[in-house]
Design a protein around this motif. Structure first.
Motif, short mmCIF file in Angstrom:
data_model
loop_
_atom_site.label_atom_id
_atom_site.label_comp_id
_atom_site.label_asym_id
_atom_site.label_seq_id
_atom_site.Cartn_x
_atom_site.Cartn_y
_atom_site.Cartn_z
N HIS A 150 0.28 -22.55 16.66
CA HIS A 150 1.55 -22.41 16.30
C HIS A 150 2.23 -21.50 17.29
O HIS A 150 1.84 -20.23 17.39
CB HIS A 150 2.01 -21.88 15.02
CG HIS A 150 1.72 -22.98 13.91
ND1 HIS A 150 1.85 -22.59 12.47
CD2 HIS A 150 1.41 -24.36 13.88
CE1 HIS A 150 1.69 -23.73 11.61
NE2 HIS A 150 1.23 -24.89 12.78
N HIS A 164 11.77 -23.65 24.02
CA HIS A 164 11.45 -24.92 24.82
C HIS A 164 9.80 -25.00 24.88
O HIS A 164 9.37 -26.00 24.86
CB HIS A 164 11.93 -25.11 25.91
CG HIS A 164 11.51 -23.99 27.03
ND1 HIS A 164 11.62 -22.88 26.72
CD2 HIS A 164 10.89 -24.04 28.43
CE1 HIS A 164 11.25 -22.06 28.13
NE2 HIS A 164 10.76 -22.72 28.74
N CYS A 165 9.03 -23.98 24.47
CA CYS A 165 7.55 -23.91 24.47
C CYS A 165 7.04 -23.76 23.00
O CYS A 165 5.95 -23.44 23.06
CB CYS A 165 6.96 -23.12 25.59
SG CYS A 165 7.24 -21.63 25.21
N ASN A 193 7.00 -24.31 18.89
CA ASN A 193 6.97 -25.52 17.89
C ASN A 193 7.32 -25.20 16.42
O ASN A 193 7.55 -25.96 15.54
CB ASN A 193 5.35 -26.25 17.81
CG ASN A 193 4.33 -25.36 17.63
OD1 ASN A 193 4.40 -24.17 17.33
ND2 ASN A 193 3.06 -25.74 18.27
N TRP A 194 7.55 -23.76 16.29
CA TRP A 194 8.08 -23.24 14.95
C TRP A 194 9.06 -22.07 15.45
O TRP A 194 9.15 -21.32 16.19
CB TRP A 194 7.07 -22.64 13.99
CG TRP A 194 6.32 -23.67 13.39
CD1 TRP A 194 5.22 -24.38 13.93
CD2 TRP A 194 6.39 -24.15 12.07
NE1 TRP A 194 4.55 -25.21 13.03
CE2 TRP A 194 5.38 -25.00 11.83
CE3 TRP A 194 7.30 -23.80 11.27
CZ2 TRP A 194 5.30 -25.83 10.70
CZ3 TRP A 194 7.06 -24.52 9.79
CH2 TRP A 194 5.99 -25.39 9.60
N ASP A 243 9.72 -25.73 11.10
CA ASP A 243 8.90 -26.54 12.20
C ASP A 243 10.07 -27.47 13.35
O ASP A 243 10.94 -28.26 12.82
CB ASP A 243 8.22 -27.87 11.52
CG ASP A 243 7.51 -28.64 12.46
OD1 ASP A 243 7.62 -28.60 13.68
OD2 ASP A 243 6.58 -29.37 11.92
N LEU A 244 9.81 -27.00 14.53
CA LEU A 244 10.61 -27.56 15.67
C LEU A 244 10.66 -29.00 15.82
O LEU A 244 11.61 -29.46 16.68
CB LEU A 244 10.72 -26.58 16.87
CG LEU A 244 11.19 -25.23 16.73
CD1 LEU A 244 11.18 -24.37 18.04
CD2 LEU A 244 12.92 -25.23 16.27
N THR A 245 9.40 -29.62 15.44
CA THR A 245 9.42 -30.88 15.54
C THR A 245 10.12 -31.71 14.54
O THR A 245 9.99 -33.13 14.55
CB THR A 245 7.84 -31.35 15.71
OG1 THR A 245 7.26 -31.14 14.63
CG2 THR A 245 7.25 -30.48 16.87
N SER A 246 10.87 -31.11 13.69
CA SER A 246 11.75 -31.93 12.70
C SER A 246 12.75 -32.61 13.30
O SER A 246 13.20 -32.28 13.98
CB SER A 246 12.02 -30.80 11.66
OG SER A 246 10.98 -29.89 10.99
#
Length: 394
Positions: free
Chosen positions: A128, A170-171, A173-174, A198-201
């Motif tokens: 993470h 940008h790099c 994921n949370w 979660d930035l992939t949501s």
């Protein structure tokens, strides 16, 4: 020189500062890759410094202030200052550190056991990578006016809004997010909640913003009906303002650490010697003033550090340290461009006769940002005026 042998795992705070400094310096000299030392890029992305991140994690030295039971070093304020000083002096690259310096300490102090068990090991492993979702287009220094909303819907919160100047999103994921959960609160600070997102949501969009050096380390992050489990709330709903401030702790002092102007003055001296600037009495006078100001900054930093070493708490007057440091950094880099003359227009490093180089324009551009981030210098002056001098708001 070490006064005694030390085991691999121990109470680092029991060592003298000199012994701890020697241990840390020796290990860094042997383990920090040479190609990562004194990087031109001030905020590299995770992949660029992953080998250093993992080396620190394997050693157990990635998270200096986390308690040892959570995988940290458990350093007190005094030893943390030594850690940071040597890090800068040895030219270690900055790692994406929002997970280490922000999210981790927040969870350790306020998180549930389930949150600690899930998130802390993944920060240490690098699985993470975190960013900080605080500032918004109309809520920067006045952060309490933020408008990104989080509305409860059963076991989830639905988030809508925008964050900006989100470093290295940008790099990551949370994101550690501040959102408004009560629009009717009497005080705007009372209606804010901390959420782990979660930035992939679905519904999250990240866009980079190139800085003055054309590096994409800033981002804007958009949230369009992003659903976040209620279990990802840290602390109590509507009590996020106090949490957001609590994790700052003694780290405010590092906004005024002399490492940046020290490095810049060294580069100015190298360029001045190479270009013959010291033959000019006027330049010698200006350089002497900069060096004396740097000595004064070091003394001021040490004064505040002494408070922490003795177990004290920093007051509002620490804001003067950031003002002094950032403005000195700018003056040094401006003088460097003056010595460079016509060559100052080049973004590439300037070659020296001994085969070395000086990153004059790169340092000049880098010096613009510290006066803005971490609370702009205008905000620091307001703090000093109100909290130290007792001046009225109007």
């Amino acid at each position: 020189m070490l006064t005694k042998a030390v085991p691999e795992q121990q109470d680092w705070n029991a060592l003298t500062d000199e012994d701890f400094r020697a241990i840390f310096r020796d290990w860094v000299d042997q383990n920090c890759p040479a190609h990562l030392r004194f990087m031109r890029k001030q905020r590299p992305v995770f992949d660029e410094v992953a080998e250093w991140y993992h080396a620190l994690a394997r050693k157990g030295w990635l998270s200096p202030v986390w308690p040892q039971e959570h995988g940290g070093m458990g350093l007190n304020a005094a030893k943390h200052i030594v850690y940071v000083e040597e890090w800068a002096r040895l030219g270690c690259p900055r790692i994406p550190d929002h997970g280490i310096g922000l999210t981790g300490p927040l969870l350790i102090e306020f998180g549930t056991e389930a949150q600690k068990d899930f998130f802390l090991p993944r920060i240490l492993s690098g699985e993470h990578v975190w960013c900080q979702g605080y500032s918004e287009p109309n809520a920067g220094s006045d952060l309490a006016s933020l408008r990104t909303s989080a509305v409860r819907d059963g076991d989830e919160f639905v988030i809508n809004g925008q964050k900006i100047w989100t470093t290295l999103a940008h790099c990551a994921n949370w994101i550690l997010l501040l959102a408004r959960t009560d629009k009717e609160a009497a005080k705007p600070q009372n209606g804010i909640t901390v959420l782990l997102v979660d930035l992939t949501s679905p519904g999250v969009v990240v866009r980079t913003i190139p800085n003055l050096r054309e590096e994409a380390d800033f981002c804007e992050v958009f949230f369009d009906n992003v659903r976040v489990p209620a279990k990802n709330v840290v602390g109590e709903v509507n009590a996020g303002w106090a949490l957001a401030k609590a994790v700052l702790g003694h780290e405010r002092i590092f906004l005024g650490a002399p490492s940046r102007p020290e490095y810049a003055l060294t580069r100015l001296e190298m360029l001045a010697e190479d270009r013959g600037a010291f033959d000019d009495p006027a330049f010698r006078s200006r350089f002497a003033k900069l060096r004396l100001d740097l000595y004064d900054l070091g003394s001021a930093f040490e004064r505040f550090a002494k408070v922490l070493r003795e177990g004290g708490t920093l007051g509002a007057d620490v804001s003067v340290l950031k003002l002094f440091c950032t403005e000195l950094y700018q003056r040094i880099t401006e003088e460097t461009l003056a010595v460079a003359g016509e060559e100052a227009r080049y973004y590439d490093d300037l070659p020296l006769g001994d085969g070395g180089h000086v990153d004059a324009m790169n340092l000049f551009l880098d010096a613009r940002a510290p006066a803005i981030f971490g609370g702009s210098n205008e905000i620091q002056r307001n703090i000093l005026a109100k909290a130290v001098l007792g001046l009225p708001s109007r």
